[in-house]
Enzyme design. Structure first.
Site, PDB file in Angstrom:
ATOM      1  CD  GLU A  11      -2.867  -1.242   2.338  1.00  0.00           C
ATOM      2  OE1 GLU A  11      -3.914  -1.911   2.254  1.00  0.00           O
ATOM      3  OE2 GLU A  11      -2.487  -0.729   3.409  1.00  0.00           O
ATOM      4  CG  ASP A 199     -12.197  -8.270   0.993  1.00  0.00           C
ATOM      5  OD1 ASP A 199     -13.174  -8.342   1.756  1.00  0.00           O
ATOM      6  OD2 ASP A 199     -11.139  -7.682   1.295  1.00  0.00           O
TER       7      ASP A 199
END
Length: 232
Positions: A11, A199
């Site tokens: 990230e 997700d």
């Protein structure tokens, strides 16, 4: 100077490739990179997973560097079923979904002794993020503006997902944002959170996360670069 925090290496790595790194400091076992992104002074750090790591990183960043705002970016699981993998959520506010001191008169999600519920995100930075995503990914992904829920759990159970949706009206769930928002609230530092949906926070969460988190992180890095370029 703008502070940027991500939980995972993936990230922050994309941002570091866009950064002219001037210095590297280690504080409390966390590495802080200072330099420039899009000609703006910035400090970037990976906090690690979970609320304690996130809060520690945010406080260290605020105390050790002259940050005027902090942006938390990364991946999240969709709680609102209208969100799809690849969509983006820019926070209006953030709440701890795993805090409950109702026996003492506090509302679900309210930290005892704190007057804030939920913790607000900075409207100016959020507007900049929404604009940057629309300009960068027009037609490729939907951008949403709403609540993000945080807890020390990786959500993949349908009943837990439903509870968070009904109790907190959150769009998505992750494990760091509200902790950083709380630290920024206490220090009066403007804060924003940007989450790319990796997700669906259901039984397929692990497979989806492994497949999409790298792309989500890359998209976030692109948008933060655009944001910084436009911020005064």
């Amino acid at each position: 100077m703008i502070g940027i925090i991500g939980a995972l290496s993936v990230e922050v790595e994309g941002l570091l490739t866009k950064m002219k790194i001037a210095d590297i400091n280690t504080i409390g076992g966390m590495v802080f990179y200072t330099g420039e992104i899009a000609d703006k002074k910035a400090v970037v750090a990976r906090c690690g997973v979970g609320k304690v790591n996130a809060a520690m990183c945010a406080q260290a960043m605020i105390v050790s560097f002259p940050v005027t705002a902090i942006i938390n970016l990364g991946a999240a699981g969709a709680i609102d079923n209208t969100l799809n993998i690849g969509d983006v959520v820019v926070a209006t506010d953030l709440v701890h979904h795993d805090v409950n001191a109702g026996s003492f008169g506090y509302l679900p999600g309210q930290v005892p002794g704190m007057d804030a519920l939920p913790f607000p995100a900075d409207e100016r930075i959020a507007k900049s993020a929404l604009s940057a995503y629309s300009a960068t990914f027009a037609g490729e992904a939907k951008v949403h503006h709403g609540r993000i829920a945080t807890g020390d759990q990786f959500i993949e159970d349908a009943d837990v997902k439903q509870h968070i949706s009904e109790e907190f009206a959150a769009l998505c769930v992750e494990m760091e944002g509200a902790a950083i928002a709380q630290v920024c609230y206490l220090n009066r530092i403007p804060f924003a959170a940007i989450r790319a949906i990796s997700d669906k926070a259901d039984g397929s969460a692990q497979a989806n996360f492994d497949e999409f988190v790298a792309q989500a992180a890359e998209n976030s890095a692109k948008v933060v670069e655009v944001m910084l370029g436009e911020m005064s």
